[in-house]
Scaffold this motif. Sequence first.
Motif, PDB file in Angstrom:
ATOM      1  N   UNK A 192      22.523  35.094  41.256  1.00 34.41           N
ATOM      2  CA  UNK A 192      22.629  36.320  40.454  1.00 34.41           C
ATOM      3  C   UNK A 192      22.378  36.002  38.975  1.00 34.41           C
ATOM      4  N   UNK A 193      22.983  34.920  38.496  1.00 33.09           N
ATOM      5  CA  UNK A 193      22.825  34.547  37.087  1.00 33.09           C
ATOM      6  C   UNK A 193      21.344  34.289  36.775  1.00 33.09           C
ATOM      7  N   UNK A 194      20.670  33.619  37.729  1.00 32.94           N
ATOM      8  CA  UNK A 194      19.258  33.289  37.486  1.00 32.94           C
ATOM      9  C   UNK A 194      18.356  34.510  37.692  1.00 32.94           C
ATOM     10  N   UNK A 198      27.489  48.282  35.828  1.00 31.42           N
ATOM     11  CA  UNK A 198      27.728  46.836  35.692  1.00 31.42           C
ATOM     12  C   UNK A 198      26.522  46.116  36.291  1.00 31.42           C
ATOM     13  N   UNK A 199      26.432  44.834  35.958  1.00 25.80           N
ATOM     14  CA  UNK A 199      25.334  44.047  36.527  1.00 25.80           C
ATOM     15  C   UNK A 199      25.623  43.756  38.012  1.00 25.80           C
ATOM     16  N   UNK A 200      26.877  43.340  38.251  1.00 24.90           N
ATOM     17  CA  UNK A 200      27.242  42.898  39.613  1.00 24.90           C
ATOM     18  C   UNK A 200      28.623  43.423  39.988  1.00 24.90           C
ATOM     19  N   UNK A 201      28.717  44.059  41.123  1.00 26.81           N
ATOM     20  CA  UNK A 201      30.011  44.507  41.627  1.00 26.81           C
ATOM     21  C   UNK A 201      30.395  43.586  42.788  1.00 26.81           C
ATOM     22  N   UNK A 202      31.532  42.928  42.657  1.00 31.23           N
ATOM     23  CA  UNK A 202      32.003  42.001  43.697  1.00 31.23           C
ATOM     24  C   UNK A 202      33.229  42.625  44.348  1.00 31.23           C
ATOM     25  N   UNK A 221      28.074  34.949  35.710  1.00 33.22           N
ATOM     26  CA  UNK A 221      27.814  35.241  34.299  1.00 33.22           C
ATOM     27  C   UNK A 221      28.345  36.604  33.906  1.00 33.22           C
ATOM     28  N   UNK A 222      28.074  37.025  32.663  1.00 35.09           N
ATOM     29  CA  UNK A 222      28.646  38.270  32.161  1.00 35.09           C
ATOM     30  C   UNK A 222      28.147  39.467  32.968  1.00 35.09           C
ATOM     31  N   UNK A 223      28.936  40.509  32.953  1.00 35.80           N
ATOM     32  CA  UNK A 223      28.496  41.734  33.619  1.00 35.80           C
ATOM     33  C   UNK A 223      28.936  41.833  35.052  1.00 35.80           C
ATOM     34  N   UNK A 224      29.859  40.947  35.465  1.00 30.05           N
ATOM     35  CA  UNK A 224      30.371  41.040  36.832  1.00 30.05           C
ATOM     36  C   UNK A 224      31.726  41.744  36.813  1.00 30.05           C
ATOM     37  N   UNK A 225      31.899  42.652  37.757  1.00 33.20           N
ATOM     38  CA  UNK A 225      33.187  43.323  37.916  1.00 33.20           C
ATOM     39  C   UNK A 225      33.701  42.996  39.322  1.00 33.20           C
ATOM     40  N   UNK A 226      34.903  42.409  39.381  1.00 32.31           N
ATOM     41  CA  UNK A 226      35.501  42.082  40.677  1.00 32.31           C
ATOM     42  C   UNK A 226      36.585  43.117  40.961  1.00 32.31           C
ATOM     43  N   UNK A 227      36.516  43.766  42.116  1.00 36.27           N
ATOM     44  CA  UNK A 227      37.534  44.768  42.452  1.00 36.27           C
ATOM     45  C   UNK A 227      38.256  44.366  43.732  1.00 36.27           C
ATOM     46  N   UNK A 228      39.538  44.711  43.793  1.00 32.88           N
ATOM     47  CA  UNK A 228      40.333  44.355  44.973  1.00 32.88           C
ATOM     48  C   UNK A 228      41.424  45.405  45.143  1.00 32.88           C
ATOM     49  N   UNK A 229      41.723  45.745  46.388  1.00 36.09           N
ATOM     50  CA  UNK A 229      42.777  46.739  46.588  1.00 36.09           C
ATOM     51  C   UNK A 229      44.178  46.136  46.500  1.00 36.09           C
ATOM     52  N   UNK A 261      33.498  33.174  32.153  1.00 37.09           N
ATOM     53  CA  UNK A 261      32.158  33.682  32.479  1.00 37.09           C
ATOM     54  C   UNK A 261      31.980  35.132  32.011  1.00 37.09           C
ATOM     55  N   UNK A 262      33.070  35.750  31.595  1.00 36.21           N
ATOM     56  CA  UNK A 262      32.972  37.132  31.093  1.00 36.21           C
ATOM     57  C   UNK A 262      33.053  38.186  32.187  1.00 36.21           C
ATOM     58  N   UNK A 263      33.694  37.834  33.302  1.00 36.09           N
ATOM     59  CA  UNK A 263      33.823  38.806  34.406  1.00 36.09           C
ATOM     60  C   UNK A 263      35.089  39.640  34.211  1.00 36.09           C
TER      61      UNK A 263
END
Length: 392
Positions: free
Chosen positions: A389-391, A3-7, A22-30, A117-119
């Motif tokens: 990150x987007x920029x 992925x582009x960005x892991x949050x 922006x696109x390519x972000x993956x947000x993970x949470x337990x 945003x496509x996340x």
Amino acid sequence: MKVETLIIGAGAAGMMCAAHAGPGALVVDHARAPGEKIRISGGGRCNFTNLHTSADNFISQNRHFAKSALGRYTQWDFIALVDAHRIPWHEKTLGQLFCDTSAKDIVALLRAEMARAGADLWLDTHVGEISHAGTEFTARLTRDGREITVAARNLVLASGGKSIPKMGATGFAYQVAAGFGLPVVTPRPGLVPLTFSDDRFRPLAGVATPARVTAHGTGFDEALLFTHRGLSGPAVLQASSYWCEGDPISINLTPGTDLLAALQQHRHSDGRKALTTILSQYLPARLVDYLKDGFNLLGTMADQGDARLAALCDALRDWQVTPSGSEGYRTAEVTLGGVDTSALSSQTLAAKTVPGLYCIGECVDVTGWLGGYNFQWAWSSGSAAGQAIRQG
Ligand SMILES: Cc1cc2nc3c(=O)[nH]c(=O)nc-3n(C[C@H](O)[C@H](O)[C@H](O)COP(=O)(O)OP(=O)(O)OC[C@H]3O[C@@H](n4cnc5c(N)ncnc54)[C@H](O)[C@@H]3O)c2cc1C
């Protein structure tokens, strides 16, 4: 998987960051649901910002650090977003803005902005080992019983502080940041009730009164609430963030009242009345009764000389008590301290020494007062990192 960005963390800051990254972000949470603290905040109505937000409403070892992010994404920007989503809101007091209907409206807003945003959002996901080689971060995740290794160009730590462990709060961001060599200011509970080991205020439990409560030179004029275990209410929660163990706090029980002039007047007009009866016009009767012995509230008004009244008013304006502790992370609304701002860019929240690593929200050593400031910091810091990150 790449992925582009892991949050890490689908709370206020993480979701805001994803909405801007922006696109390519993956947000993970337990957790099983995103934004759980938003959902329970403000008594279920979420105090989502404060009209008067400025860097002065935050505690940090660097009191200028928050200025840049707060200036780039302001309370007005978030209000415009809330309006664009047609979420009804109102000002309660002191510039504090709340949802009219439900805090869930804010969670829905953030989910919609993230989707736009496509996340992607992965819940119920355990985050294991994180490493960094070259320009890539690698995280071992466990989801639905499966181990997945995710590689990302950017890693955003948005997993919050330690407050309310029952809701899934962990010191994870501090551990990861420290693992990357970032200094961490020792975390401690903030916006938290203060306790007294002798339970001295038990007889007053439930009594509330307006007060100015001061710790370490910073005072707050709001309500004070006596509890079975000590002191609470907004004035005490605010002061608790400035309080250091072992120090006294000062309580002004008559803020904004010229009590001396009033009592001198009563001496003329109500000379036969008991001092406690007259004081009960200015303070809760149960509190006056409680203070009777310690403050020597004896006799009638006519018995009180000028010096005696002046000394009494001084004592009520500066009642010094020394808490033995606080209720701790169990009930603290925030965690003070966190990732040291000296290691971060104030414009982008990027780590200065680890390209692609960002720390946002409560895990950073920026802690707001009570009143919507902490969410505003989450929106501002999340958006600053997301835009950077987007920029890219
Ligand atoms: C009861 C209560 C009421 C509050 N009310 C208000 C209010 O009205 N106004 C206001 O401004 N502030 C309020 N606050 C403070 C506010 O909730 C926080 O400052 C804010 O939520 C911080 O946002 P964050 O995104 O940094 O962290 P959080 O919102 O805490 O989000 C962090 C996320 O990371 C996840 N996480 C944690 N550890 C891990 C891990 N190891 N792996 C994966 N995921 C992880 C958590 O599950 C969580 O979803 C309140 C706090 C509490 C406790």
